[in-house]
Design a protein around this motif. Structure first.
Motif, PDB file in Angstrom:
ATOM      1  N   ARG A   1      -2.669  -6.182  -5.628  1.00 21.54           N
ATOM      2  CA  ARG A   1      -2.556  -7.471  -6.318  1.00 21.54           C
ATOM      3  C   ARG A   1      -2.723  -7.311  -7.817  1.00 21.54           C
ATOM      4  O   ARG A   1      -2.356  -8.201  -8.586  1.00 21.54           O
ATOM      5  N   PHE A   2      -3.285  -6.175  -8.249  1.00 17.07           N
ATOM      6  CA  PHE A   2      -3.433  -5.893  -9.675  1.00 17.07           C
ATOM      7  C   PHE A   2      -2.153  -5.225 -10.186  1.00 17.07           C
ATOM      8  O   PHE A   2      -1.690  -4.239  -9.597  1.00 17.07           O
ATOM      9  N   PRO A   3      -1.593  -5.715 -11.281  1.00 19.68           N
ATOM     10  CA  PRO A   3      -0.344  -5.132 -11.791  1.00 19.68           C
ATOM     11  C   PRO A   3      -0.419  -3.623 -12.010  1.00 19.68           C
ATOM     12  O   PRO A   3       0.551  -2.903 -11.722  1.00 19.68           O
ATOM     13  N   GLY A   4      -1.556  -3.121 -12.492  1.00 19.10           N
ATOM     14  CA  GLY A   4      -1.661  -1.690 -12.765  1.00 19.10           C
ATOM     15  C   GLY A   4      -1.766  -0.819 -11.539  1.00 19.10           C
ATOM     16  O   GLY A   4      -1.623   0.411 -11.628  1.00 19.10           O
ATOM     17  N   TRP A   5      -2.025  -1.408 -10.376  1.00 19.98           N
ATOM     18  CA  TRP A   5      -2.158  -0.629  -9.134  1.00 19.98           C
ATOM     19  C   TRP A   5      -1.136  -1.047  -8.082  1.00 19.98           C
ATOM     20  O   TRP A   5      -1.308  -0.806  -6.892  1.00 19.98           O
ATOM     21  N   ARG A   6      -0.062  -1.653  -8.541  1.00 19.64           N
ATOM     22  CA  ARG A   6       0.919  -2.206  -7.618  1.00 19.64           C
ATOM     23  C   ARG A   6       1.522  -1.150  -6.701  1.00 19.64           C
ATOM     24  O   ARG A   6       1.882  -1.436  -5.560  1.00 19.64           O
ATOM     25  N   HIS A   7       1.606   0.083  -7.189  1.00 18.17           N
ATOM     26  CA  HIS A   7       2.268   1.126  -6.402  1.00 18.17           C
ATOM     27  C   HIS A   7       1.292   2.192  -5.901  1.00 18.17           C
ATOM     28  O   HIS A   7       1.721   3.276  -5.477  1.00 18.17           O
ATOM     29  N   VAL A   8      -0.001   1.904  -5.940  1.00 19.17           N
ATOM     30  CA  VAL A   8      -1.006   2.866  -5.464  1.00 19.17           C
ATOM     31  C   VAL A   8      -1.020   2.870  -3.939  1.00 19.17           C
ATOM     32  O   VAL A   8      -1.132   1.816  -3.298  1.00 19.17           O
ATOM     33  N   THR A   9      -0.903   4.043  -3.357  1.00 19.26           N
ATOM     34  CA  THR A   9      -0.868   4.168  -1.900  1.00 19.26           C
ATOM     35  C   THR A   9      -2.287   4.208  -1.325  1.00 19.26           C
ATOM     36  O   THR A   9      -3.265   4.449  -2.044  1.00 19.26           O
ATOM     37  N   ARG A  10      -2.378   4.004  -0.024  1.00 20.58           N
ATOM     38  CA  ARG A  10      -3.681   4.104   0.641  1.00 20.58           C
ATOM     39  C   ARG A  10      -4.241   5.511   0.509  1.00 20.58           C
ATOM     40  O   ARG A  10      -5.459   5.692   0.337  1.00 20.58           O
ATOM     41  N   GLU A  11      -3.386   6.509   0.596  1.00 26.04           N
ATOM     42  CA  GLU A  11      -3.848   7.896   0.458  1.00 26.04           C
ATOM     43  C   GLU A  11      -4.483   8.108  -0.912  1.00 26.04           C
ATOM     44  O   GLU A  11      -5.544   8.742  -1.033  1.00 26.04           O
ATOM     45  N   GLN A  12      -3.857   7.577  -1.954  1.00 26.34           N
ATOM     46  CA  GLN A  12      -4.439   7.682  -3.290  1.00 26.34           C
ATOM     47  C   GLN A  12      -5.763   6.924  -3.362  1.00 26.34           C
ATOM     48  O   GLN A  12      -6.761   7.435  -3.873  1.00 26.34           O
ATOM     49  N   TRP A  13      -5.766   5.714  -2.836  1.00 20.44           N
ATOM     50  CA  TRP A  13      -6.952   4.856  -2.927  1.00 20.44           C
ATOM     51  C   TRP A  13      -8.167   5.512  -2.270  1.00 20.44           C
ATOM     52  O   TRP A  13      -9.287   5.412  -2.763  1.00 20.44           O
ATOM     53  N   GLU A  14      -7.959   6.175  -1.185  1.00 17.56           N
ATOM     54  CA  GLU A  14      -9.071   6.761  -0.432  1.00 17.56           C
ATOM     55  C   GLU A  14      -9.423   8.170  -0.897  1.00 17.56           C
ATOM     56  O   GLU A  14     -10.265   8.838  -0.286  1.00 17.56           O
ATOM     57  N   ASN A  15      -8.818   8.596  -1.993  1.00 19.98           N
ATOM     58  CA  ASN A  15      -9.090   9.915  -2.561  1.00 19.98           C
ATOM     59  C   ASN A  15     -10.124   9.792  -3.674  1.00 19.98           C
ATOM     60  O   ASN A  15      -9.934   9.045  -4.642  1.00 19.98           O
ATOM     61  N   ALA A  16     -11.220  10.520  -3.546  1.00 16.53           N
ATOM     62  CA  ALA A  16     -12.313  10.405  -4.528  1.00 16.53           C
ATOM     63  C   ALA A  16     -11.870  10.819  -5.924  1.00 16.53           C
ATOM     64  O   ALA A  16     -12.268  10.212  -6.926  1.00 16.53           O
ATOM     65  N   GLN A  17     -11.057  11.846  -6.007  1.00 20.22           N
ATOM     66  CA  GLN A  17     -10.617  12.307  -7.321  1.00 20.22           C
ATOM     67  C   GLN A  17      -9.732  11.263  -7.992  1.00 20.22           C
ATOM     68  O   GLN A  17      -9.846  11.024  -9.205  1.00 20.22           O
ATOM     69  N   TRP A  18      -8.856  10.614  -7.212  1.00 22.23           N
ATOM     70  CA  TRP A  18      -8.023   9.549  -7.794  1.00 22.23           C
ATOM     71  C   TRP A  18      -8.925   8.431  -8.316  1.00 22.23           C
ATOM     72  O   TRP A  18      -8.702   7.899  -9.407  1.00 22.23           O
ATOM     73  N   GLN A  19      -9.940   8.053  -7.557  1.00 22.94           N
ATOM     74  CA  GLN A  19     -10.855   7.006  -7.984  1.00 22.94           C
ATOM     75  C   GLN A  19     -11.532   7.377  -9.305  1.00 22.94           C
ATOM     76  O   GLN A  19     -11.633   6.565 -10.227  1.00 22.94           O
ATOM     77  N   ARG A  20     -11.998   8.606  -9.396  1.00 23.39           N
ATOM     78  CA  ARG A  20     -12.704   9.025 -10.623  1.00 23.39           C
ATOM     79  C   ARG A  20     -11.757   9.050 -11.826  1.00 23.39           C
ATOM     80  O   ARG A  20     -12.108   8.592 -12.916  1.00 23.39           O
ATOM     81  N   VAL A  21     -10.572   9.578 -11.642  1.00 26.15           N
ATOM     82  CA  VAL A  21      -9.619   9.679 -12.747  1.00 26.15           C
ATOM     83  C   VAL A  21      -9.203   8.297 -13.250  1.00 26.15           C
ATOM     84  O   VAL A  21      -8.967   8.097 -14.441  1.00 26.15           O
TER      85      VAL A  21
END
Length: 468
Positions: A41-61
């Motif tokens: 729902r956030f414009p900046g994360w419109r194309h973020v996949t579940r795999e990315q979301w559940e990745n700790a490194q993606w979260q930190r970056v």
């Protein structure tokens, strides 16, 4: 003669039924399933996949560290007045730099249309992304507020090792977290410096700091309980944290180890990484074999923060052998300082996520925090109002952390001047800096309510004594 059939009669009530009104309960429990809000729902994360979301490194970056990055995520969902308000706070008032993991930002305004008004009103936003208009202008800080309000640094017996209670120590392994809370009690040390606060620094190399901790604990067998904190232990490389914990477990007199990590809620992806889970299991197995109680203490302040990923992280820790996962929240106006908010949170913690509600602290007397703090009488009322709803073992204690005294249940004060907002407390032990103070156990120690909550006469008294 013909026999007549009996006529069936229906008994009639003597009086028509009268609806009896019911008073209802002050709080009505309704089970609410956990839901992971939709980050797209956030414009900046419109194309973020579940795999990315559940990745700790993606979260930190992708943590939000500044206004520019927040704009990228929110787009035009909030207007320019909000960003100007935020910038004013960051330039002059904030005691903590901005650091918000996507996981936490996603729990702000989770299930209604985002707008400037909704974002400003959100309880998670209120303490994670404070703005200038949140803070009080009459009394932004209490006259007795201080950077290290609990004097933890004064009680260091080695760098980062606070010996405050007779049998317990606080081990600050590092001065960073995956997320920075605006109300942080360790704002003098934790995080990056801000225009309002030039932070203290840990100077030893981590290996030397840890060696000093272990040496002190070996030399002081009266210490049985170690809270391993920081900062947040989720920012310690796992191999280093595991090594530290295994060294603690080799000390025969250590019987309790508690890992302090808000990241269990703020970055649950960290605690679900395979290497962390496997390492935690090794530590838990060793602790169980040696009869040591290993627990995780996290820090959740509002029900919105409890999502399926948080529950999964907590359950995984329990599954690998951690004895308890407990929550220590902080009471804050505009966030959770109502009985309904506290009960909603506690039912979500205990009933849905397997996290034991343990403590709610009154917000400490740090600079620029008066808009968050509640008076002692308010905390006492909240403790009264939440009793009887939760299981007894899951009913949290509301405590006041009194300088030089420590945690006290909010009803344990010895005297209370409600007009001036001054409560007085006693204690039954000496801290590590009072070993030679023969009068330490005979003194009364003061704690102060926020001045704007006082009656008019009390506020006038403080105004007259503002410069004393």
């Amino acid at each position: 003669m013909t026999q007549t059939q009996p006529v069936e009669t229906i008994p009639q009530p003597r009086h028509a039924p009268v609806a009896v009104p019911t008073a209802g309960q002050p709080y009505e429990y309704r089970r609410s399933p956990l839901v992971e809000p939709d980050w797209t729902r956030f414009p900046g994360w419109r194309h973020v996949t579940r795999e990315q979301w559940e990745n700790a490194q993606w979260q930190r970056v992708n943590c939000v560290k500044n206004i520019k990055q927040l704009r990228t995520v929110l787009g035009d969902l909030v207007d320019e007045t909000f960003y100007a308000d935020l910038e004013a706070d960051q330039k002059a008032l904030a005691t903590m730099s901005m650091l918000v993991p996507p996981q936490m930002l996603n729990t702000m305004v989770p299930f209604e249309p985002m707008s400037t008004e909704a974002f400003l009103a959100d309880p998670i936003r209120r303490y994670m992304i404070p703005v200038a208009s949140d803070r009080r202008t009459d009394w932004p800080s209490h006259p007795y507020a201080s950077r290290d309000s609990l004097h933890e640094h004064d009680m260091w017996v080695a760098e980062g090792l606070t010996h405050r209670y007779p049998t317990k120590v606080l081990a600050e392994l590092l001065s960073t977290c995956p997320q920075y809370c605006g109300h942080c009690t360790r704002m003098d040390l934790v995080g990056n410096s801000t225009p309002a606060v030039d932070k203290l620094k840990l100077t030893l190399k981590p290996v030397d700091r840890y060696d000093a901790h272990i040496a002190y604990l070996k030399a002081h067998p009266g210490v049985r309980d170690v809270v391993v904190s920081g900062g947040d232990v989720a920012n310690v490389p796992w191999k280093n944290l595991e090594s530290y914990l295994m060294r603690l477990l080799e000390i025969e007199t250590i019987r309790d180890i508690r890992l302090a990590t808000k990241a269990l809620m703020g970055l649950p992806q960290h605690w679900l990484q395979a290497d962390v889970v496997e390492g935690l299991e090794r530590v838990a197995r060793t602790a169980a074999r040696r009869g040591v109680n290993l627990a995780i203490h996290t820090h959740v302040n509002h029900r919105q923060s409890i999502t399926p990923l948080v529950a999964k992280a907590a359950q995984t820790a329990l599954d690998v052998g951690v004895r308890d996962v407990r929550n220590q929240g902080v009471l804050m106006r505009g966030v959770n300082a109502t009985s309904a908010d506290l009960l909603d949170l506690c039912f979500a913690l205990q009933g849905e996520a397997g996290i034991l509600p343990y403590y709610f602290y009154m917000c400490d007397m740090i600079p620029n925090a008066e808009h968050w703090r509640v008076p002692v009488w308010h905390a006492q009322q909240l403790q009264h109002d939440i009793m009887g709803y939760l299981p007894g073992y899951a009913t949290p204690r509301i405590v006041c952390d009194v300088p030089f005294v420590g945690k006290r249940w909010v009803h344990m004060l010895t005297e209370y001047d409600r007009e001036r907002g001054i409560s007085y407390w006693t204690k039954n032990y000496r801290t590590s800096i009072e070993s030679a103070d023969l009068e330490a156990l005979n003194k009364r120690y003061a704690y102060y309510d926020p001045i704007d909550t006082l009656p008019e006469a009390g506020q006038a008294w403080w105004s007259a004594h503002r410069d004393d």
